[in-house]
Design a protein around this motif. Sequence first.
Motif, PDB file in Angstrom:
ATOM      1  N   LEU A   1       0.830  -1.210   0.000  1.00  0.00           N
ATOM      2  CA  LEU A   1       0.000   0.000   0.000  1.00  0.00           C
ATOM      3  C   LEU A   1       0.867   1.263   0.000  1.00  0.00           C
ATOM      4  O   LEU A   1       0.579   2.234  -0.702  1.00  0.00           O
ATOM      5  N   ILE A   2       1.930   1.224   0.792  1.00  0.00           N
ATOM      6  CA  ILE A   2       2.824   2.382   0.852  1.00  0.00           C
ATOM      7  C   ILE A   2       3.470   2.622  -0.509  1.00  0.00           C
ATOM      8  O   ILE A   2       3.537   3.754  -1.002  1.00  0.00           O
ATOM      9  N   ASP A   3       3.950   1.544  -1.138  1.00  0.00           N
ATOM     10  CA  ASP A   3       4.596   1.690  -2.451  1.00  0.00           C
ATOM     11  C   ASP A   3       3.597   2.230  -3.486  1.00  0.00           C
ATOM     12  O   ASP A   3       3.944   3.094  -4.303  1.00  0.00           O
ATOM     13  N   LEU A   4       2.375   1.703  -3.423  1.00  0.00           N
ATOM     14  CA  LEU A   4       1.367   2.166  -4.372  1.00  0.00           C
ATOM     15  C   LEU A   4       1.031   3.638  -4.133  1.00  0.00           C
ATOM     16  O   LEU A   4       0.932   4.433  -5.087  1.00  0.00           O
ATOM     17  N   SER A   5       0.878   4.021  -2.874  1.00  0.00           N
ATOM     18  CA  SER A   5       0.566   5.417  -2.551  1.00  0.00           C
ATOM     19  C   SER A   5       1.696   6.345  -2.980  1.00  0.00           C
ATOM     20  O   SER A   5       1.464   7.418  -3.555  1.00  0.00           O
ATOM     21  N   ASN A   6       2.931   5.927  -2.709  1.00  0.00           N
ATOM     22  CA  ASN A   6       4.072   6.754  -3.109  1.00  0.00           C
ATOM     23  C   ASN A   6       4.141   6.900  -4.628  1.00  0.00           C
ATOM     24  O   ASN A   6       4.436   7.983  -5.155  1.00  0.00           O
ATOM     25  N   ALA A   7       3.890   5.792  -5.322  1.00  0.00           N
ATOM     26  CA  ALA A   7       3.920   5.852  -6.786  1.00  0.00           C
ATOM     27  C   ALA A   7       2.837   6.782  -7.319  1.00  0.00           C
ATOM     28  O   ALA A   7       3.071   7.577  -8.239  1.00  0.00           O
TER      29      ALA A   7
ATOM     30  N   GLU B   1       1.690  -9.084 -10.787  1.00  0.00           N
ATOM     31  CA  GLU B   1       2.495  -8.401  -9.783  1.00  0.00           C
ATOM     32  C   GLU B   1       2.699  -6.951 -10.181  1.00  0.00           C
ATOM     33  O   GLU B   1       2.707  -6.598 -11.351  1.00  0.00           O
ATOM     34  N   GLY B   2       2.925  -6.098  -9.176  1.00  0.00           N
ATOM     35  CA  GLY B   2       3.187  -4.683  -9.442  1.00  0.00           C
ATOM     36  C   GLY B   2       1.900  -3.891  -9.540  1.00  0.00           C
ATOM     37  O   GLY B   2       0.794  -4.429  -9.582  1.00  0.00           O
ATOM     38  N   SER B   3       2.091  -2.565  -9.570  1.00  0.00           N
ATOM     39  CA  SER B   3       0.919  -1.674  -9.576  1.00  0.00           C
ATOM     40  C   SER B   3       0.482  -1.254 -10.962  1.00  0.00           C
ATOM     41  O   SER B   3      -0.580  -0.681 -11.125  1.00  0.00           O
ATOM     42  N   GLY B   4       1.307  -1.485 -11.978  1.00  0.00           N
ATOM     43  CA  GLY B   4       0.969  -1.009 -13.316  1.00  0.00           C
ATOM     44  C   GLY B   4       1.238   0.468 -13.505  1.00  0.00           C
ATOM     45  O   GLY B   4       0.678   1.084 -14.427  1.00  0.00           O
TER      46      GLY B   4
ATOM     47  N   ALA C   1       3.867   4.181 -16.772  1.00  0.00           N
ATOM     48  CA  ALA C   1       3.197   5.482 -16.758  1.00  0.00           C
ATOM     49  C   ALA C   1       4.102   6.549 -16.154  1.00  0.00           C
ATOM     50  O   ALA C   1       4.170   7.684 -16.632  1.00  0.00           O
ATOM     51  N   PHE C   2       4.836   6.180 -15.099  1.00  0.00           N
ATOM     52  CA  PHE C   2       5.740   7.136 -14.461  1.00  0.00           C
ATOM     53  C   PHE C   2       6.896   7.479 -15.399  1.00  0.00           C
ATOM     54  O   PHE C   2       7.293   8.647 -15.526  1.00  0.00           O
TER      55      PHE C   2
END
Length: 442
Positions: A278-284, A405-408, A412-413
Amino acid sequence: MVTRLVLAVALTMSLVLAGAASFVYWRVKTALDQQLDDDLTTYQSSLDRAVRHGAQLPPGPSGSLQQVLGAHGRVLDSSHAIRHQMLLTPTERNSVAHGATFRHDVGSLLPITPDTLRLQAHRVTAGGRQRIVIAAVRRGHRDEALRELLAQLALASGLTLIAASYVGYRTARGALRPVERYRTAAATLADGEQSLRLDVPADRDNELTRLGHTLNHMLDRLEASAERERRFVADASHELRTPLTLMRAELDVALHRPRSAEELTETLRSVDTEVQRLIDLSNALLDLEELSSTGHITRAPAALTDLLDAAVTPHRPTAERAGRDLAVDTPSVTVDVDARWLRPAVSNLVDNALRHGEGTVRVAATVQEGVLSVCVTDEGPGFPPEFLPRAFDRFARAEASRTSEGSGLGLAFAHAVATAHSGTARADNAASGAAVTLRLPC
């Protein structure tokens, strides 16, 4: 708006017509006055000669008058129409007696007054005695012509002003009619109609049609943006729901019955993994939103070798555990980029290649003609063809050949970083696997 335009046209036309009418009136009045003065001067000369020679006063132009005064103001000779009426005041007679030539008008143009005259008087010496000779001509024809001219100018100016105001009104209405249509359409859009487009004539090219095309283009972008936002919210909700659901399930199981210390520790490790996800997704999401919303970067000289090593080094342990190689091929040059954003962008591409690809992951960089090109390749199956058009969309995943796996958000970034540098990002299938290339001015 139409009213203001018509008033502006009417005011401007009023000033123009007033100026034109004043010029015409001045020119005609000057010509008539010149003719009247010429007649008066000629008549005055003939009277002067008659007085000097003691002859009978000659007749003048039709309706003309004459009067001869002695040095003390006594009437010596006069036209029958004025008899002993004094045409000059004592002050005026005194001025003429001292050698001045006096000329003035009797009566006014408006309002109409009877017996309007223009007279001229000056001193004449006859037989050693001083005489004041007064010549006067009637201004009736001149005044009547000027009054008729004023009436005609007023009528013509009024009709012209009315016609100009009407034409201005019709022109303004016709010119602003498309704007009113656009306003009505915008009001409909404000009511929630997203698919609305303005009806712009295709056979014209003017300011209003260009405005219509611009607004339609803006509406296309707004609709696409709204669609992306809806998809983003839906995908983000789904991505956040999954780890939260897993965490809730782990906690429910842990609370369902007493657990040993080892079981609780395992549950906490599982929950910690989901929290980190969740933290990684929020940061991304925060990084991507910051870059996409502001588009602000701060360029500074950076050693390309150090920049790419900093992006790749954190992934070497993962590659070693997977028995894979990480190769970096870059020249020793300095580039003018924002390392704060470019470093994680390359790191995301390397992470994607390790996570979803196979074989050696190669990071190759070149600098040619002021353009930095960074290409990250792997030796896996590559991207599915149907995935390539949406490879840089948020939360996009190549589900056909890659795991979930991963946020996708990695691609995009990277695309957002390239765009912020006024560059491009491209996803392709190379001969031996997937290839993602960032090209940006440096």
